[in-house]
Motif scaffolding. Sequence first.
Motif, PDB file in Angstrom:
ATOM      1  N   LYS A  10       1.262   6.790  -1.800  1.00 47.57           N
ATOM      2  CA  LYS A  10       0.897   7.190  -0.538  1.00 47.57           C
ATOM      3  C   LYS A  10       0.194   6.003   0.060  1.00 47.57           C
ATOM      4  CE  LYS A  10       1.461  12.157  -0.400  1.00 47.57           C
ATOM      5  NZ  LYS A  10       1.043  13.504   0.042  1.00 47.57           N
ATOM      6  N   ARG A  13      -3.747   6.883   0.941  1.00 44.99           N
ATOM      7  CA  ARG A  13      -4.779   6.988   0.213  1.00 44.99           C
ATOM      8  C   ARG A  13      -5.323   5.722  -0.073  1.00 44.99           C
ATOM      9  NH1 ARG A  13      -3.006  11.016  -4.111  1.00 44.99           N
ATOM     10  NH2 ARG A  13      -5.377  10.858  -4.795  1.00 44.99           N
ATOM     11  N   VAL A  15      -4.822   3.921  -3.022  1.00 48.15           N
ATOM     12  CA  VAL A  15      -5.123   3.920  -4.341  1.00 48.15           C
ATOM     13  C   VAL A  15      -4.365   2.993  -5.303  1.00 48.15           C
ATOM     14  CG1 VAL A  15      -5.115   5.486  -6.519  1.00 48.15           C
ATOM     15  CG2 VAL A  15      -5.798   6.386  -4.122  1.00 48.15           C
ATOM     16  N   THR A  27      -0.392  -1.881  -1.034  1.00 42.71           N
ATOM     17  CA  THR A  27      -1.673  -1.297  -1.083  1.00 42.71           C
ATOM     18  C   THR A  27      -2.665  -2.215  -1.978  1.00 42.71           C
ATOM     19  OG1 THR A  27      -1.069   1.024  -1.292  1.00 42.71           O
ATOM     20  CG2 THR A  27      -3.062   0.511  -2.307  1.00 42.71           C
ATOM     21  N   ARG A  51     -13.065   7.659  -8.192  1.00 43.08           N
ATOM     22  CA  ARG A  51     -11.769   7.914  -7.331  1.00 43.08           C
ATOM     23  C   ARG A  51     -11.022   6.841  -7.737  1.00 43.08           C
ATOM     24  NH1 ARG A  51      -9.903   6.446  -2.702  1.00 43.08           N
ATOM     25  NH2 ARG A  51      -8.178   7.813  -1.734  1.00 43.08           N
TER      26      ARG A  51
END
Length: 234
Positions: A10, A13, A15, A27, A51
Motif C-alpha cells: 500500500k 503506508r 513501508v 515507495t 515500524r
Amino acid sequence: MTGRSKAHHKLARQVVRMSWNKLNLFTLANKKNFDIESNKTLFQRMWQAKRDTRGYHGPQIKERQWLRMFNPKLPTLNVKIGKNTRAHPNTASLTFSDMERRVDFIVFRSHFASSIWNARQLVLHGKVYLNGKKFRHPSHLVKDGDIVSVKPESVATLSKPEGGGQELKFTPRPYQQAFMFLPEYLEVDYNTCSTVFLRSPLTQPGKTELPSPFSPETHALAYKFYLRRGRSKY
C-alpha cells in the motif's frame, strides 16, 4: 496483482518491503522520512523506527516470534588503522541479523524468489533443499556452511524458452534491478541455484553488511524500542 500483494505494498503506508514489486520500488524511491524526525519525542522516534525496520526485516514474522529471536547483546567495536581509529557503524544496525539465517531470507537474498512471501511459499511447497534434502521450514535458522538450494524451474528469473526445449534461460523480471545485490555472507552459485551461508552479517569500518534501506541510526532507535520491551507479550 493479487489482493494479498496489494496489501503488502500500500503506497499510503510508505513501508519498504523485501520485494521486487513495482509499487515497492516506487515507495523506495519516494519514501519520506527515511531519517526519523528529530522534533518527535524519543518514544515516537523509537516506535517509528521499529515500524519502518520491521516492515522491511521480516514482515511475515509475528512480533512474538521476533521477540524470541531478539538479542540485546550487540558489542561496540573500533578498528585501529594506522594512527587513526575508524569506528564501525553502530552495531545496533545488526539488530535483525539473526533473521538472515532463516531459510526464506536466504532464498530471497540469493535472488531465487521475487519477494520474501514468494520465498516462504517456495519452502512450504517443497521447492527448497537444505544440504541436499527437501526442507519445508522457512523459519529454520541455518548454521555456517549450510547449503540452501532451489529447484531451477521454481527460480523467479528462470523460464523455459518459447517453442519448447528443456533448458532454462535467465529472464530478468521487471523492477528487480534495484534489489540485485549479494550480501557478503552468502556465496551463490547460479549454475546450481544454490547458496552457501558463510557466517552472520558483520559491521566493517564505515559500513554494515546487513542489507537495509535504513540508516544505522534508525536501527539504533528500533533496537532501543525492543530493548525496553524486552520479552514482554504483545
